[in-house]
Design an enzyme around this catalytic site. Structure first.
Site, PDB file in Angstrom:
ATOM      1  N   ARG A  39       0.826  -1.199   0.000  1.00 18.40           N
ATOM      2  CA  ARG A  39       0.000   0.000   0.000  1.00 18.40           C
ATOM      3  C   ARG A  39       0.868   1.261   0.000  1.00 18.40           C
ATOM      4  O   ARG A  39       1.929   1.291   0.598  1.00 18.40           O
ATOM      5  CB  ARG A  39      -0.913   0.022   1.229  1.00 18.40           C
ATOM      6  CG  ARG A  39      -2.020  -1.004   1.216  1.00 18.40           C
ATOM      7  CD  ARG A  39      -2.842  -0.948   2.493  1.00 18.40           C
ATOM      8  NE  ARG A  39      -2.065  -1.393   3.660  1.00 18.40           N
ATOM      9  CZ  ARG A  39      -1.506  -0.584   4.536  1.00 18.40           C
ATOM     10  NH1 ARG A  39      -1.618   0.733   4.404  1.00 18.40           N
ATOM     11  NH2 ARG A  39      -0.821  -1.059   5.566  1.00 18.40           N
ATOM     12  N   HIS A  61     -10.059  -4.363  12.290  1.00 15.94           N
ATOM     13  CA  HIS A  61      -9.009  -4.988  11.493  1.00 15.94           C
ATOM     14  C   HIS A  61      -8.580  -6.238  12.252  1.00 15.94           C
ATOM     15  O   HIS A  61      -7.654  -6.217  13.063  1.00 15.94           O
ATOM     16  CB  HIS A  61      -7.838  -4.011  11.330  1.00 15.94           C
ATOM     17  CG  HIS A  61      -6.756  -4.516  10.424  1.00 15.94           C
ATOM     18  ND1 HIS A  61      -5.437  -4.209  10.605  1.00 15.94           N
ATOM     19  CD2 HIS A  61      -6.800  -5.295   9.316  1.00 15.94           C
ATOM     20  CE1 HIS A  61      -4.703  -4.774   9.661  1.00 15.94           C
ATOM     21  NE2 HIS A  61      -5.507  -5.446   8.870  1.00 15.94           N
ATOM     22  N   SER A  90      -0.457  -6.634   9.668  1.00 14.99           N
ATOM     23  CA  SER A  90       0.125  -7.621   8.756  1.00 14.99           C
ATOM     24  C   SER A  90       1.445  -8.137   9.329  1.00 14.99           C
ATOM     25  O   SER A  90       2.270  -7.370   9.811  1.00 14.99           O
ATOM     26  CB  SER A  90       0.376  -6.990   7.389  1.00 14.99           C
ATOM     27  OG  SER A  90      -0.835  -6.616   6.794  1.00 14.99           O
ATOM     28  N   LYS A 102      -2.391 -12.954  12.263  1.00 15.35           N
ATOM     29  CA  LYS A 102      -3.838 -13.056  12.439  1.00 15.35           C
ATOM     30  C   LYS A 102      -4.482 -13.977  11.405  1.00 15.35           C
ATOM     31  O   LYS A 102      -5.463 -14.652  11.703  1.00 15.35           O
ATOM     32  CB  LYS A 102      -4.501 -11.684  12.450  1.00 15.35           C
ATOM     33  CG  LYS A 102      -4.541 -10.930  11.155  1.00 15.35           C
ATOM     34  CD  LYS A 102      -5.232  -9.585  11.346  1.00 15.35           C
ATOM     35  CE  LYS A 102      -5.473  -8.882  10.029  1.00 15.35           C
ATOM     36  NZ  LYS A 102      -4.243  -8.630   9.273  1.00 15.35           N
ATOM     37  N   ARG A 143       1.628 -12.210  -1.712  1.00 16.92           N
ATOM     38  CA  ARG A 143       0.292 -12.530  -1.194  1.00 16.92           C
ATOM     39  C   ARG A 143      -0.403 -13.579  -2.049  1.00 16.92           C
ATOM     40  O   ARG A 143      -0.102 -13.748  -3.231  1.00 16.92           O
ATOM     41  CB  ARG A 143      -0.584 -11.271  -1.197  1.00 16.92           C
ATOM     42  CG  ARG A 143      -0.064 -10.121  -0.348  1.00 16.92           C
ATOM     43  CD  ARG A 143      -0.614 -10.173   1.039  1.00 16.92           C
ATOM     44  NE  ARG A 143      -0.147  -9.071   1.865  1.00 16.92           N
ATOM     45  CZ  ARG A 143      -0.712  -8.730   3.002  1.00 16.92           C
ATOM     46  NH1 ARG A 143      -1.770  -9.384   3.458  1.00 16.92           N
ATOM     47  NH2 ARG A 143      -0.227  -7.738   3.723  1.00 16.92           N
TER      48      ARG A 143
END
Length: 537
Positions: free
Chosen positions: A65, A224, A242, A246, A327
């Site tokens: 991002r 989140h 991140s 989680k 990812r």
């Protein structure tokens, strides 16, 4: 009036709905399914098919991002409701200019449109209409958001519209932004413009950001976090940034997965915002994370910035040469134990995950409600390389609410709602350190995942509540003295360090960082929360 669109295929008018302004497109493909989008991605040279049938793509210079390129329009509605200390502003005039230029840039391009939901609870979901330039972006967001049933597409009216054009280059002087990359959010008009980046996560997080803005006014806590459910209807939440685990830790074969990243907590219980998962793949192994690993072997999964052998077409998850933020994006049903409804009762257990790079925090500690709010507002972890552009290695960070980049409102809004819900539903709260032990990053070792899983199992089944506890000398957490399946030494962080004085110095430094960071929240919390601050031994 919103135009009526075919359920799928090419929209012959070559324009978007009347209320968006897209026109003179080369073509507009509408609500194509996964099979069609996968084939088009390959046909258009956007990616390659791996040996097991997943789609491997690369996103160029942006492999995470671009937080510094995101803006919210500052207008009469957002002036007093957005947390401007945390969010960058763009003027209405600059947004209007940017929007007009986006529409002009889109002319004569082939676009892909998708009508999707953000939120599994019909009472609180957002209708999202997404326009993208790449077929694989359409496949990605179709995986990540929730897909309406065929009969629900007729008369679909968007609450928000996202236009994502990676080929668009912003002009900082003209558009009031920082660089050629821009993510501009107009909350009043329900429009998001994304340009200059191919990283697909920007689209997903735009929906999350909108839900984070609109839901608190309805008494719903946007989070989140990941979530899962036990056989006894005992749901659990896993907060964490991140790289803290989680996704990994919520993907437990013995429990039903509700979701891995974004949820809401309403009077109805908890619900997933998404219809898929977006898991990190660096050093992903079949042994340690079998459920997530298996999704990378499934047809149609999207491997983003994962190195693939050019001959065998096998992905190499140990190769971080493209990025540490590789990812895999996949629909929720690729996880065998995923919930069909993506909804669950009020949580009995709340886990806050941190990857402590200093090696100071214990592997688990029970928190009082006041401590839970303190640590939720603090959001301490080690930022993991590649999650955001420009981050290398790891660095200590405080990301309030475990997701500051996605929080438009002041953190006290979210913190107060969470504290009220914890009290109302008597949830037990734990802080879990998945970071380092025996020393700081670079000297110590990563917390063994088997130990973390054993601690979580004991927390979730309630047996940890009956364990003998000691109070951590720095953070005041109740830490178990012994837990089956876990080396007792791990539960005493200071004893894992060869140099005890170095541990004491590191602990003192971390405590001071917490105290300094929390100063900005002190006027927004009561004395109980202030009293939950750590104290150097």
């Amino acid at each position: 009036m919103t135009q009526s669109f075919p359920q799928s295929g090419i929209h012959s008018d070559k324009s978007g709905p009347d209320d968006v302004g897209l026109k003179n497109l080369a073509s507009l493909r509408w609500n194509d399914d996964e099979k069609t989008l996968f084939a088009l991605s390959l046909e258009r040279g956007e990616g390659i098919e791996t040996a097991k049938g997943s789609l491997a793509v690369e996103t160029g210079k942006h492999t995470g991002r671009s937080a510094t390129d995101k803006y919210i329009v500052r207008d009469s509605e957002t002036e007093s409701t957005v947390w401007w200390d945390n969010n960058q502003a763009i003027s209405e005039e600059h947004f209007d200019t940017l929007y007009a230029d986006f529409l002009s840039h889109a002319e004569r391009k082939e676009l892909f449109g998708q009508d999707l939901y953000g939120g599994a609870d019909p009472q609180y979901r957002i209708n999202a209409r997404v326009y993208v330039e790449f077929a694989w972006h359409a496949l990605f967001i179709r995986h990540l958001l929730r897909r309406p049933e065929t009969g629900e597409l007729a008369g679909f009216t968007p609450d928000m519209t996202i236009i994502n054009l990676p080929s668009f280059k912003a002009d900082p002087a003209r558009h009031g932004c920082r660089s050629e990359t821009v993510i501009a959010v107009n909350l009043k008009r329900g429009i998001v413009l994304i340009g200059g980046t191919e990283y697909a996560g920007e689209t997903k997080k735009s929906v999350f950001g909108a839900l984070n803005y609109f839901l608190p006014a309805k008494g719903v806590m946007p989070m989140h976090c990941s979530a899962n459910l036990g056989d006894d209807e005992d749901s659990a939440l896993f907060f964490g940034l991140s790289g803290t685990g989680k996704t990994t830790l919520s993907s437990d074969a013995s429990r039903t997965l509700i979701g891995d990243d974004e949820h809401g907590w309403s009077d109805n219980g908890i619900f997933n915002f998404e219809g898929g998962c977006y898991a990190k793949t660096i050093r992903l192994s079949k042994e340690a994370e079998p459920e997530i690993y298996s999704t990378t072997q499934r047809w149609g999964a999207v491997l983003e910035n994962v190195v693939v052998d050019p001959v065998t077409k096998e992905p190499d998850f140990d190769d971080g040469s493209l990025t540490e933020n590789g990812r895999v994006a996949y629909p929720m049903h690729y996880i065998p134990n995923a919930s069909e409804t993506a909804r669950a009762p009020h949580p009995k257990t709340i886990i806050m995950l941190t990857a402590d790079a200093s090696g100071v925090l214990p592997p688990i500690g029970r928190m009082t409600p006041a401590q839970a709010m303190y640590h939720f507002l603090s959001g301490y972890t080690a930022k993991v390389a590649g999650t955001e552009k420009g981050v290398a290695g790891t660095q200590a960070t405080f990301s309030t609410c475990f997701g500051a980049p996605f929080m438009p409102r002041h953190p006290s809004v979210y913190g107060n709602i969470l504290r009220e819900k914890i009290a109302a539903h008597n949830a037990t709260c734990w802080l879990v350190n998945t970071g380092w032990t025996g020393g700081p990053y670079g000297e110590g070792s990563r917390m063994p995942i088997k130990a973390t899983r054993a601690l979580l199992k004991a927390a979730l089944d309630g047996s940890l509540n009956d364990a003998d506890m000691r109070i951590d000398e720095n953070f005041g957490l109740a830490v178990p003295i012994s837990v089956p399946g876990v080396d007792d030494l791990l539960l005493r962080p200071r004893d894992t360090w060869a140099d005890k004085q170095a541990y004491d110095a590191a602990a003192h430094d971390l405590v001071q960082k917490f105290i300094t960071n929390f100063e900005k929240f002190e006027t927004h919390v009561d004395d109980q929360v202030k009293g939950a601050a750590p104290k150097a031994a």
